[in-house]
Design a protein around this motif. Structure first.
Motif, PDB file in Angstrom:
ATOM      1  N   GLU A 127       0.822  -1.216   0.000  1.00 13.84           N
ATOM      2  CA  GLU A 127       0.000   0.000   0.000  1.00 13.84           C
ATOM      3  C   GLU A 127       0.855   1.266   0.000  1.00 13.84           C
ATOM      4  OE1 GLU A 127      -0.183  -2.416   2.234  1.00 13.84           O
ATOM      5  OE2 GLU A 127       0.111  -1.633   4.257  1.00 13.84           O
TER       6      GLU A 127
ATOM      7  N   LEU B  44       1.837   2.044  -3.578  1.00  7.84           N
ATOM      8  CA  LEU B  44       0.729   2.610  -4.356  1.00  7.84           C
ATOM      9  C   LEU B  44       0.517   4.078  -4.007  1.00  7.84           C
ATOM     10  CD1 LEU B  44      -1.572  -0.506  -4.127  1.00  7.84           C
ATOM     11  CD2 LEU B  44      -0.724   0.478  -6.267  1.00  7.84           C
ATOM     12  N   ALA B  45       0.594   4.404  -2.714  1.00  7.28           N
ATOM     13  CA  ALA B  45       0.444   5.810  -2.313  1.00  7.28           C
ATOM     14  C   ALA B  45       1.602   6.641  -2.865  1.00  7.28           C
ATOM     15  CB  ALA B  45       0.361   5.910  -0.793  1.00  7.28           C
TER      16      ALA B  45
ATOM     17  N   ALA C 299       1.173   7.800  -6.415  1.00  5.64           N
ATOM     18  CA  ALA C 299       0.312   8.979  -6.583  1.00  5.64           C
ATOM     19  C   ALA C 299       1.081  10.263  -6.262  1.00  5.64           C
ATOM     20  CB  ALA C 299      -0.926   8.856  -5.701  1.00  5.64           C
TER      21      ALA C 299
ATOM     22  N   ALA D 195      -0.145   5.342   3.934  1.00  4.65           N
ATOM     23  CA  ALA D 195      -1.232   4.796   3.110  1.00  4.65           C
ATOM     24  C   ALA D 195      -2.562   4.875   3.851  1.00  4.65           C
ATOM     25  CB  ALA D 195      -0.911   3.357   2.718  1.00  4.65           C
ATOM     26  N   ARG D 196      -2.538   4.561   5.154  1.00  3.85           N
ATOM     27  CA  ARG D 196      -3.759   4.630   5.936  1.00  3.85           C
ATOM     28  C   ARG D 196      -4.321   6.057   5.966  1.00  3.85           C
ATOM     29  NH1 ARG D 196      -5.932   0.962   9.047  1.00  3.85           N
ATOM     30  NH2 ARG D 196      -4.040  -0.277   8.872  1.00  3.85           N
TER      31      ARG D 196
ATOM     32  N   TRP E 232      -3.850   8.363   3.697  1.00  2.46           N
ATOM     33  CA  TRP E 232      -4.342   8.710   2.364  1.00  2.46           C
ATOM     34  C   TRP E 232      -5.786   8.248   2.152  1.00  2.46           C
ATOM     35  CZ3 TRP E 232      -2.835  12.367  -0.530  1.00  2.46           C
ATOM     36  CH2 TRP E 232      -1.485  12.747  -0.589  1.00  2.46           C
ATOM     37  N   LEU E 233      -6.166   7.181   2.855  1.00  2.00           N
ATOM     38  CA  LEU E 233      -7.524   6.648   2.674  1.00  2.00           C
ATOM     39  C   LEU E 233      -8.539   7.277   3.625  1.00  2.00           C
ATOM     40  CD1 LEU E 233      -6.694   2.908   2.005  1.00  2.00           C
ATOM     41  CD2 LEU E 233      -7.540   4.601   0.362  1.00  2.00           C
TER      42      LEU E 233
ATOM     43  N   PRO F 239     -16.780   5.962   0.809  1.00  2.00           N
ATOM     44  CA  PRO F 239     -15.388   6.031   1.298  1.00  2.00           C
ATOM     45  C   PRO F 239     -14.362   6.374   0.228  1.00  2.00           C
ATOM     46  CG  PRO F 239     -16.150   3.760   1.206  1.00  2.00           C
ATOM     47  CD  PRO F 239     -17.336   4.611   0.856  1.00  2.00           C
ATOM     48  N   THR F 240     -14.815   6.571  -1.017  1.00  2.00           N
ATOM     49  CA  THR F 240     -13.849   7.011  -2.040  1.00  2.00           C
ATOM     50  C   THR F 240     -13.573   8.514  -1.934  1.00  2.00           C
ATOM     51  OG1 THR F 240     -15.433   7.545  -3.803  1.00  2.00           O
ATOM     52  CG2 THR F 240     -14.703   5.238  -3.635  1.00  2.00           C
TER      53      THR F 240
ATOM     54  N   ILE G  74      -6.576  10.651  -1.036  1.00  2.00           N
ATOM     55  CA  ILE G  74      -5.886  10.292  -2.282  1.00  2.00           C
ATOM     56  C   ILE G  74      -6.701  10.721  -3.509  1.00  2.00           C
ATOM     57  CG2 ILE G  74      -6.720   7.903  -2.648  1.00  2.00           C
ATOM     58  CD1 ILE G  74      -3.068   8.294  -2.714  1.00  2.00           C
TER      59      ILE G  74
ATOM     60  N   MET H  28      -5.261  13.084  -6.570  1.00  2.00           N
ATOM     61  CA  MET H  28      -5.360  12.725  -7.992  1.00  2.00           C
ATOM     62  C   MET H  28      -6.161  13.766  -8.770  1.00  2.00           C
ATOM     63  SD  MET H  28      -5.815   8.620  -7.592  1.00  2.00           S
ATOM     64  CE  MET H  28      -4.443   7.607  -7.007  1.00  2.00           C
TER      65      MET H  28
ATOM     66  N   MET I 134      -6.663  -2.372   2.064  1.00  2.00           N
ATOM     67  CA  MET I 134      -6.172  -0.989   1.933  1.00  2.00           C
ATOM     68  C   MET I 134      -5.535  -0.767   0.555  1.00  2.00           C
ATOM     69  SD  MET I 134      -4.149   1.242   4.726  1.00  2.00           S
ATOM     70  CE  MET I 134      -3.030  -0.042   5.250  1.00  2.00           C
ATOM     71  N   GLU I 135      -4.704  -1.754   0.120  1.00  2.00           N
ATOM     72  CA  GLU I 135      -4.044  -1.574  -1.183  1.00  2.00           C
ATOM     73  C   GLU I 135      -5.045  -1.598  -2.338  1.00  2.00           C
ATOM     74  OE1 GLU I 135      -3.311  -3.915   1.002  1.00  2.00           O
ATOM     75  OE2 GLU I 135      -3.482  -5.911   0.117  1.00  2.00           O
TER      76      GLU I 135
ATOM     77  N   LEU J 190      -6.524   1.877  -2.697  1.00  2.00           N
ATOM     78  CA  LEU J 190      -5.593   2.816  -3.333  1.00  2.00           C
ATOM     79  C   LEU J 190      -5.525   2.590  -4.840  1.00  2.00           C
ATOM     80  CD1 LEU J 190      -2.893   2.700  -0.546  1.00  2.00           C
ATOM     81  CD2 LEU J 190      -4.131   4.765  -1.246  1.00  2.00           C
TER      82      LEU J 190
ATOM     83  N   LEU K  27       1.462  -3.158  -9.239  1.00  4.08           N
ATOM     84  CA  LEU K  27       2.855  -2.850  -8.867  1.00  4.08           C
ATOM     85  C   LEU K  27       3.882  -3.629  -9.678  1.00  4.08           C
ATOM     86  CD1 LEU K  27       2.435  -2.528  -5.000  1.00  4.08           C
ATOM     87  CD2 LEU K  27       2.853  -0.682  -6.657  1.00  4.08           C
TER      88      LEU K  27
ATOM     89  N   MET L   7      -1.258   6.436 -14.215  1.00  4.05           N
ATOM     90  CA  MET L   7      -1.282   7.836 -13.763  1.00  4.05           C
ATOM     91  C   MET L   7      -0.710   8.775 -14.825  1.00  4.05           C
ATOM     92  SD  MET L   7      -0.274   7.240  -9.778  1.00  4.05           S
ATOM     93  CE  MET L   7      -1.439   6.433  -8.656  1.00  4.05           C
TER      94      MET L   7
END
Lengths: 157, 157
Positions: free
Chosen positions: A2, A5-6, A9, A112-113, A115-116, A131-132, A136, A140, B1-2, B5, B116, B140
């Motif tokens: 995660e 992935l963050a 971005a 990452a946590r 960011w969500l 929750p979107t 993050i 974007m 979580m991932e 993201l 990834l 992205m």
């Protein structure tokens, strides 16, 4: 996984900001006054606008107070040329860098946590339903917004 | 979580593509011929270009063969108006939707782990040195590229 992935971005944000940095570094005062097309926004307005919108990301992402709320009246609330520029081209370059450098440092520190988690313009109740609407998504969206105006900026001459 | 993201990145792509879908749905053949500024790219070229670049994402992301390699000569390799349009405006609208719909369906099926993994234009050796050259970075980058040209497209009249 995660965190990678963050990071992707944040990297995407940094690439877009870096390209705009590079483009405006070479501009003199006269070039800053050029329009992206006849009758359209000047580069000065576009960069002022992006600076103000990025400055607003501090409170929106829970990263502290914004630095330059005085930009909004000229570069967000009103269209280009409705009000005279409130700062010089060299001030604008300095503030652009200050806002983006501080913001990027703060973005790089988020986990990452984090960011969500919800962004600052959504209520707990609405976030529970969707929750979107998280940090993050804001990053974007603002990266796309900067790209959108970067595409216009390259047309100026 | 991932997974959340990775979904945020796919959502960002879908938002940008959806805005372009909306903008071009209303265009007639004559409007498709308009330039974003005097002497600059026509909307037709911009949409042809984005369609070709998105079509290239199938092999680049390991999602299968591309659908329309014939677009490249007119809309990627050559600048606007160097060659006559090879398709009609209605063909272009149809191919734009076909490519993006199929691509988005394939993107939605990728897991966080797959996002990834390396993209198709980087060697195993180079990926080992720089693991940020992954599929999500491509997504992205292409989302920003579409935003960049969307900012230009709104200037056409």
């Amino acid at each position: 996984m995660e965190e990678q992935l963050a990071s992707a971005a944040v990297n995407s944000w940094k690439i877009v900001i870096g390209r705009i940095d590079h483009a405006i570094a070479a501009l003199d005062d006269e070039q800053f006054q050029r329009q992206i097309a006849p009758g359209k926004n000047r580069l000065f307005y576009l960069i002022g606008h992006l600076t103000a919108i990025h400055d607003r990301m501090f409170p929106l992402l829970g990263l502290g107070e914004r630095l330059h709320p005085e930009l909004d009246e000229v570069y967000v609330t009103n269209p280009d040329r409705a009000l005279p520029d409130s700062i010089s081209a060299s001030d604008l370059k300095r503030i652009w860098s200050e806002v983006n450098n501080r913001l990027t440092t703060a973005l790089e520190a988020l986990t990452a946590r984090e960011w969500l988690q919800k962004h600052g313009a959504v209520s707990d109740e609405d976030f529970a339903k969707d929750p979107t609407r998280n940090r993050i998504a804001v990053l974007m969206s603002r990266t796309n917004h900067a790209s959108f105006h970067a595409g216009q900026a390259v047309l100026a001459k």
